[in-house]
Design an enzyme around this catalytic site. Structure first.
Site, PDB file in Angstrom:
ATOM      1  N   PHE A 198       0.828  -1.209   0.000  1.00 23.03           N
ATOM      2  CA  PHE A 198       0.000   0.000   0.000  1.00 23.03           C
ATOM      3  C   PHE A 198       0.863   1.260   0.000  1.00 23.03           C
ATOM      4  O   PHE A 198       0.703   2.146  -0.843  1.00 23.03           O
ATOM      5  CB  PHE A 198      -0.909  -0.017   1.236  1.00 23.03           C
ATOM      6  CG  PHE A 198      -1.959   1.056   1.246  1.00 23.03           C
ATOM      7  CD1 PHE A 198      -2.784   1.249   0.158  1.00 23.03           C
ATOM      8  CD2 PHE A 198      -2.123   1.857   2.363  1.00 23.03           C
ATOM      9  CE1 PHE A 198      -3.767   2.235   0.178  1.00 23.03           C
ATOM     10  CE2 PHE A 198      -3.097   2.845   2.394  1.00 23.03           C
ATOM     11  CZ  PHE A 198      -3.920   3.027   1.300  1.00 23.03           C
TER      12      PHE A 198
ATOM     13  N   GLY B  13       4.277   1.269  -0.426  1.00 20.80           N
ATOM     14  CA  GLY B  13       5.291   1.159  -1.462  1.00 20.80           C
ATOM     15  C   GLY B  13       4.787   1.579  -2.827  1.00 20.80           C
ATOM     16  O   GLY B  13       5.482   2.289  -3.571  1.00 20.80           O
TER      17      GLY B  13
ATOM     18  N   VAL C 166      14.708  -9.789   0.912  1.00 20.91           N
ATOM     19  CA  VAL C 166      15.302  -8.912   1.922  1.00 20.91           C
ATOM     20  C   VAL C 166      16.133  -9.668   2.954  1.00 20.91           C
ATOM     21  O   VAL C 166      16.874  -9.048   3.720  1.00 20.91           O
ATOM     22  CB  VAL C 166      14.217  -8.082   2.647  1.00 20.91           C
ATOM     23  CG1 VAL C 166      13.563  -7.093   1.709  1.00 20.91           C
ATOM     24  CG2 VAL C 166      13.187  -8.993   3.297  1.00 20.91           C
TER      25      VAL C 166
ATOM     26  N   LYS D  87       8.615  -2.814  14.744  1.00 24.15           N
ATOM     27  CA  LYS D  87       8.978  -1.531  14.144  1.00 24.15           C
ATOM     28  C   LYS D  87      10.078  -0.841  14.945  1.00 24.15           C
ATOM     29  O   LYS D  87      10.984  -0.218  14.368  1.00 24.15           O
ATOM     30  CB  LYS D  87       7.749  -0.622  14.054  1.00 24.15           C
ATOM     31  CG  LYS D  87       6.694  -1.126  13.085  1.00 24.15           C
ATOM     32  CD  LYS D  87       7.255  -1.296  11.687  1.00 24.15           C
ATOM     33  CE  LYS D  87       6.231  -1.784  10.697  1.00 24.15           C
ATOM     34  NZ  LYS D  87       6.803  -2.036   9.350  1.00 24.15           N
TER      35      LYS D  87
ATOM     36  N   ALA E  95       1.897   7.383  11.078  1.00 24.06           N
ATOM     37  CA  ALA E  95       0.829   6.812  11.883  1.00 24.06           C
ATOM     38  C   ALA E  95       0.125   5.732  11.073  1.00 24.06           C
ATOM     39  O   ALA E  95       0.641   5.283  10.038  1.00 24.06           O
ATOM     40  CB  ALA E  95      -0.132   7.920  12.303  1.00 24.06           C
TER      41      ALA E  95
ATOM     42  N   VAL F 212      -1.615   4.158   8.358  1.00 26.43           N
ATOM     43  CA  VAL F 212      -1.747   4.677   6.994  1.00 26.43           C
ATOM     44  C   VAL F 212      -3.119   4.320   6.437  1.00 26.43           C
ATOM     45  O   VAL F 212      -3.511   3.149   6.404  1.00 26.43           O
ATOM     46  CB  VAL F 212      -0.639   4.117   6.089  1.00 26.43           C
ATOM     47  CG1 VAL F 212      -0.775   4.697   4.678  1.00 26.43           C
ATOM     48  CG2 VAL F 212       0.734   4.447   6.667  1.00 26.43           C
TER      49      VAL F 212
END
Length: 372
Positions: A64, A66, A114, A220, A244, A246
């Site tokens: 979303f 990205g 990743v 996070k 915050a 999104v």
């Protein structure tokens, strides 16, 4: 981040991407693929250095956030290398004809895991900047996030930044973190007489997140700290964005599991004034604007939000949008008048100043508690 999704889920996401492109009047890579008019590109001084100086890589580019970042980068005239994590993602995007041939209209696709330093280096090589928007999600779990995922996300953050450091062409990295990495703190003093500003200097308490099973917040926080450790003492310029929750058009379908994970502990956040939202377009624009200012004054962390949920009715509407049902007969408590003498002030002044917004810094009050 290395999570396989169902064909139905991926097709739904691609349809949302297509709808978003149409909503934006055909701007972005989707419109150029179909032969529409190209979006107007903003001329920048560094364009004289050649196309290489305008080439960046985006991880998690089909997510979303990205996707919005990729679209915004294209609007600003960048060449974007889109790092996809599974062959399934690439195959479905090809089937839906979202991109033409690689390199057409400013977008390349490349496979990069990743958790694999070699593939990351290959994806980043030749790019001057990296936007790490990728995040772990659990499509099969109602909470959307687990303790194991928190550890994996921290490890992935370390590997991504280390790959940036090792890739000679990469000079800058914008790392997508979360406001949740700032707001959870252990204990607080209720009789404090003066407000404490909560800004980019604040970090969430990992012990508190662990004890309260706030795995998304823990992940996070750990990931952002890992990124800063990996960049310390190197020539890589790193900034972190802390948005915050999104939201925006289609966020229920495009961003359900991260949103549900974000809302764990939401009743406490609402009661203390911590529950904020950020429109995905503002978040994407903030990513690009900060990136472009990194050769100047931009640096460190940036809190990003544009609305604070203050009333239980607003929170109930947010739950409804996500398909969540509030517990019967339960209404989140809010701070009483006796608590107003001692409050925090949440401030996004740093980002507001950078983006030259006309409105003043947004402040939102909640009960104070000391932070490390």
């Amino acid at each position: 981040m290395g999570v396989l999704r169902s064909t139905q889920s991926l097709e739904a996401e691609v349809e949302e991407m297509r709808a978003a492109l149409l909503l934006h009047g055909g701007a972005g890579f989707g419109a150029r693929r179909s032969g529409g008019a190209a979006a107007k590109r903003v001329a920048r001084p560094e364009e004289a250095a050649g196309a290489e100086a305008r080439t960046v890589c985006v991880t998690g580019g089909t997510s979303f956030v990205g996707f919005a970042v990729v679209d915004r980068l294209l609007r600003h005239g960048y060449n974007v290398r889109l790092a996809l994590e599974t062959q399934e993602d690439l195959d479905k995007l090809r089937e839906m004809e979202m991109f033409g041939e690689n390199g057409r209209d400013g977008v390349w696709t490349v496979m990069a895991n990743v958790m694999d330093p070699v593939s990351l280096h290959e994806a980043f090589d030749g790019c001057v900047g990296v936007f790490h928007t990728s995040s772990l999600v659990d499509p099969g779990g109602i909470s959307g996030y687990t303790k194991h995922m928190a550890r994996l996300e921290a490890k992935a953050a370390e590997l991504v930044v280390e790959a940036c450091v090792r890739t000679e062409s990469v000079r800058k990295c914008v790392f997508t973190s979360s406001l949740l990495a700032c707001v959870w703190r252990q204990n607080y003093t209720r009789d404090r007489r003066f407000p404490t500003t909560i800004d980019e200097n604040c970090w969430s308490d990992e012990s508190l997140c662990y004890d309260d099973k706030l795995w998304f917040s823990l992940g996070k926080t750990m990931a952002e700290k890992a990124a800063w450790r990996a960049a310390r003492g190197t020539d890589l310029k790193l900034v972190t964005m802390c948005p915050a929750l999104v939201t925006g058009p289609g966020f229920r379908r495009r961003n359900p599991t991260p949103s549900i994970a974000y809302l764990k502990g939401a009743h406490t956040m609402l009661a203390e004034g911590l529950l904020a939202t950020a429109n995905v377009e503002r978040v994407a624009e903030a990513h690009v604007r900060v990136y472009e200012e990194m050769n100047g004054t931009a640096g460190g962390r940036y809190i990003c939000y544009d609305h604070v949920v203050r009333r239980p009715e607003e929170f109930a509407e947010l739950q409804l949008q996500l398909g969540l049902r509030a517990p019967a007969g339960r209404a989140p408590a809010t701070s009483g008048p006796d608590d107003r003498a001692a409050r925090f002030e949440l401030c996004n002044r740093k980002l507001t100043a950078l983006m030259s917004a006309r409105r003043r810094c947004t402040y939102d009050a909640y009960l104070p508690e000391p932070y490390e």
